[in-house]
Enzyme design. Structure first.
Site, PDB file in Angstrom:
ATOM      1  N   ARG A  99       7.030  -1.584 -12.824  1.00 16.00           N
ATOM      2  CA  ARG A  99       6.490  -0.710 -11.790  1.00 16.00           C
ATOM      3  C   ARG A  99       5.253  -1.393 -11.226  1.00 16.00           C
ATOM      4  O   ARG A  99       4.838  -2.437 -11.704  1.00 16.00           O
ATOM      5  CB  ARG A  99       6.243   0.717 -12.299  1.00 16.00           C
ATOM      6  N   GLY A 100       4.669  -0.761 -10.196  1.00 14.66           N
ATOM      7  CA  GLY A 100       3.539  -1.395  -9.513  1.00 14.66           C
ATOM      8  C   GLY A 100       4.090  -2.138  -8.303  1.00 14.66           C
ATOM      9  O   GLY A 100       5.066  -2.908  -8.439  1.00 14.66           O
ATOM     10  N   ARG A 127      13.162   2.098  -5.112  1.00 14.41           N
ATOM     11  CA  ARG A 127      11.955   2.945  -5.000  1.00 14.41           C
ATOM     12  C   ARG A 127      11.502   2.883  -3.536  1.00 14.41           C
ATOM     13  O   ARG A 127      11.330   1.793  -2.993  1.00 14.41           O
ATOM     14  CB  ARG A 127      10.839   2.474  -5.947  1.00 14.41           C
ATOM     15  N   GLN A 169       0.167   5.730 -16.750  1.00 12.26           N
ATOM     16  CA  GLN A 169      -0.039   4.276 -16.555  1.00 12.26           C
ATOM     17  C   GLN A 169      -1.469   3.875 -16.938  1.00 12.26           C
ATOM     18  O   GLN A 169      -1.694   2.759 -17.407  1.00 12.26           O
ATOM     19  CB  GLN A 169       0.216   3.883 -15.090  1.00 12.26           C
ATOM     20  N   ASP A 209       0.273   1.252  -2.564  1.00  6.57           N
ATOM     21  CA  ASP A 209       1.721   1.022  -2.463  1.00  6.57           C
ATOM     22  C   ASP A 209       2.159   0.767  -1.036  1.00  6.57           C
ATOM     23  O   ASP A 209       3.205   0.165  -0.789  1.00  6.57           O
ATOM     24  CB  ASP A 209       2.493   2.209  -3.041  1.00  6.57           C
ATOM     25  N   LYS A 252      -0.730   5.933  -6.051  1.00  2.00           N
ATOM     26  CA  LYS A 252      -0.330   6.840  -7.134  1.00  2.00           C
ATOM     27  C   LYS A 252      -0.894   8.247  -6.934  1.00  2.00           C
ATOM     28  O   LYS A 252      -2.055   8.403  -6.563  1.00  2.00           O
ATOM     29  CB  LYS A 252      -0.812   6.239  -8.464  1.00  2.00           C
TER      30      LYS A 252
HETATM   31  O1  MRU Z   1       4.585   4.504  -9.966  1.00  2.00           O
HETATM   32  P1  MRU Z   1       3.905   3.199 -10.160  1.00  2.00           P
HETATM   33  O2  MRU Z   1       3.404   2.978 -11.538  1.00  2.00           O
HETATM   34  O3  MRU Z   1       4.751   2.063  -9.646  1.00  2.00           O
HETATM   35  O4  MRU Z   1       2.637   3.283  -9.219  1.00  2.00           O
HETATM   36  C1  MRU Z   1       1.789   2.191  -9.152  1.00  2.00           C
HETATM   37  C2  MRU Z   1       0.634   2.416  -8.259  1.00  2.00           C
HETATM   38  O5  MRU Z   1       0.500   3.437  -7.620  1.00  2.00           O
HETATM   39  C3  MRU Z   1      -0.320   1.262  -8.104  1.00  2.00           C
HETATM   40  O6  MRU Z   1      -1.610   1.719  -7.886  1.00  2.00           O
HETATM   41  C4  MRU Z   1       0.126   0.424  -6.902  1.00  2.00           C
HETATM   42  O7  MRU Z   1       1.467   0.073  -7.007  1.00  2.00           O
HETATM   43  C5  MRU Z   1      -0.688  -0.783  -6.745  1.00  2.00           C
HETATM   44  S1  MRU Z   1      -0.380  -1.885  -8.041  1.00  2.00           S
HETATM   45  C6  MRU Z   1      -1.120  -3.341  -7.821  1.00  2.00           C
END
Ligand code: MRU
Length: 347
Positions: free
Chosen positions: A49-50, A92, A199, A240, A251
Site C-alpha cells: 500500500r502507499g 485501487r 498504518q 495519494d 489517508k
Molecule cells: O491506504 P494506504 O495505506 O495505501 O494509504 C496511504 C496513504 O494515504 C499515504 O499517506 C499516501 O499513499 C502517501 S505514501 C508516500
C-alpha cells in the site's frame, strides 16, 4: 551497525516479491507474485500500500503481463497489456501513481512491441527497475527540500505511513523526517495510529524505531489535545493525489488534522512526488474516494468490535483543501498549493 530496513518490494527470478504489510510489525515475510493478477490482488488486499509503492508494484505487474504475452503477435501483445493495465489500475482507485506508472509501462510495451520476446521483456523489466530507482532518488530529493523547512529540534506529527514502506524506499513524509533527523532537526515524532488499518501504529513506528528516530504513538482522536498541550512544529503527511488547485487526497483523517493544524497555527506540509499530481483533475471534489469494506471498520485483527449489523461508512481517503496546506514539497521544489499547477511547465 544499523540494520537495513526490509525492502518494500524487489524483483528477482521473474517474480515480484512484496513485503507483506498486513503481517507487520509481527512478522517480516514476502508474498511472491508471478502474474499481474497476483499483483492486483496484493494491491487490493493492502499487502502493499502507499501511493508510490503501489505504482512501482503496478509497473512490475505490467512486466509480468509482458512475460506472459511476449510470444504473442504485436497486436495480441498490445491487447493483453491493455487488459492487464485496466485490471492493475482498477485495483485501487484514489492513488494516481498506480495509473501513472501502469500507463508509463504500457507506453514502453507499445514502443517495444516489435522486438523479439526476450528483448521485449528486457525493455519492460529495465523500465520498471528504473522506476524503482527513480522513486528512491525522488524521495531523497524531497527529503532535502523538506528538511530545509524545519528548524533544529522540531517536534512533528505524521499520519498513516508515508515512509519507505509506502514507496520503493526512503519515503515521502518520512523521507523528510529521515533527512531532517540526520540534520539534527527532529526531536520527536508523534505518530497517529490511523484507524482502521493502523498504518501509523504498525508501520510508521516500526520504521522509525529501526532508524532510532524518537517517536510517540497516539490514537487519531488525540491529535488535537497533543497540538494544544505539546509544541508541535509541523504536521507532515504524504498524498495519494494532488488536484491542480492544490487540494490533496490522502489517508482518511488528514482533513481533520489539517483543520486542527490551522486552528493551532501549525504549518501543514504535504510531501508528494510529481507523479502524485493529477494534471487532469482541477479540484479535489472531483477525486474518486475509495470506499473499502465495512469489515475493516467492524473488526480489529479479525475480532468484532461492534454489534452485528452495525451500519458502517469506510471512506479510505479524504480531501484536504489547498487553503489548509502550507506547502507541497515535491522533488522539483517546494510549492504553495495554489502554485502546484505551474509544475506542469517544468515537467
Ligand atoms: O491506504 P494506504 O495505506 O495505501 O494509504 C496511504 C496513504 O494515504 C499515504 O499517506 C499516501 O499513499 C502517501 S505514501 C508516500
Amino acid at each position: 551497525m544499523k540494520k537495513d530496513i526490509a525492502k518494500t518490494l524487489f524483483w528477482k527470478g521473474n517474480t515480484l516479491h512484496l513485503l507483506d504489510q498486513l503481517a507487520l510489525p509481527c512478522k517480516v515475510s514476502y508474498k511472491q507474485c508471478t502474474t499481474y493478477t497476483d499483483v492486483s490482488e496484493a494491491i487490493k488486499n493492502m499487502i502493499i500500500r502507499g501511493a508510490p509503492a503501489i505504482g512501482v508494484a503496478g509497473a512490475f505487474g505490467v512486466v509480468l503481463a509482458g512475460i506472459k504475452a511476449s510470444r504473442l503477435s504485436p497486436l495480441e501483445k498490445l491487447s493483453y497489456i491493455k487488459k492487464a493495465s485496466i485490471v492493475l489500475i482498477s485495483s485501487r482507485p484514489t492513488a494516481i501513481n498506480l495509473k501513472w506508472a501502469v500507463e508509463r509501462m504500457a507506453k514502453v510495451s507499445e514502443k517495444s512491441v516489435n522486438l523479439n520476446p526476450q528483448n521485449y521483456i528486457n525493455e519492460l523489466e529495465q523500465a520498471a527497475l528504473d522506476m524503482y530507482d527513480e522513486d528512491i532518488a525522488i524521495n531523497k530529493k524531497m527529503g532535502e527540500f523538506g528538511a530545509r523547512l524545519l528548524k533544529k529540534d522540531s517536534t512533528v506529527l505524521t499520519h498513516c505511513n508515508a515512509g519507505a514502506l509506502a514507496t520503493a524506499g526512503y519515503g515521502t513524509a518520512l523521507g523528510v523526517i529521515r533527512t531532517a533527523y540526520k540534520d539534527g532537526k527532529i526531536k520527536n515524532v508523534f505518530v497517529d495510529e490511523t484507524r482502521p488499518y493502523l498504518q501509523g501504529a504498525r508501520l510508521t513506528t516500526w520504521e522509525l524505531q529501526q532508524e532510532k528516530i524518537p517517536c510517540v504513538l497516539i490514537t487519531d482522536s488525540m491529535a488535537g489535545y497533543i497540538m494544544k498541550t505539546n509544541k508541535i512544529d509541523a504536521v507532515i503527511v504524504g498524498a495519494d493525489r494532488v488536484a491542480l488547485n492544490g487540494d490533496v487526497a490522502n489517508k482518511i483523517g488528514t482533513y481533520s488534522l489539517s483543520i486542527l493544524a490551522k486552528y493551532h497555527k501549525i504549518p501543514f506540509y504535504v510531501v508528494a512526488p510529481s507523479s502524485t499530481i493529477d494534471f487532469n483533475t482541477t479540484y479535489g471534489s472531483k477525486i474518486v474516494i475509495e470506499e473499502r469494506s465495512a469489515d475493516e471498520v467492524l473488526k480489529i485483527n479479525g475480532k468484532e468490535i461492534a454489534p452485528k449489523g452495525t451500519a458502517v461508512r469506510h471512506p479510505s481517503f479524504d480531501i484536504t483543501p489547498a487553503s489548509n496546506i502550507t506547502m507541497i514539497i515535491t522533488e522539483k521544489g517546494v510549492f504553495k498549493p495554489n502554485k502546484i499547477s505551474t509544475l506542469k511547465k517544468v515537467k
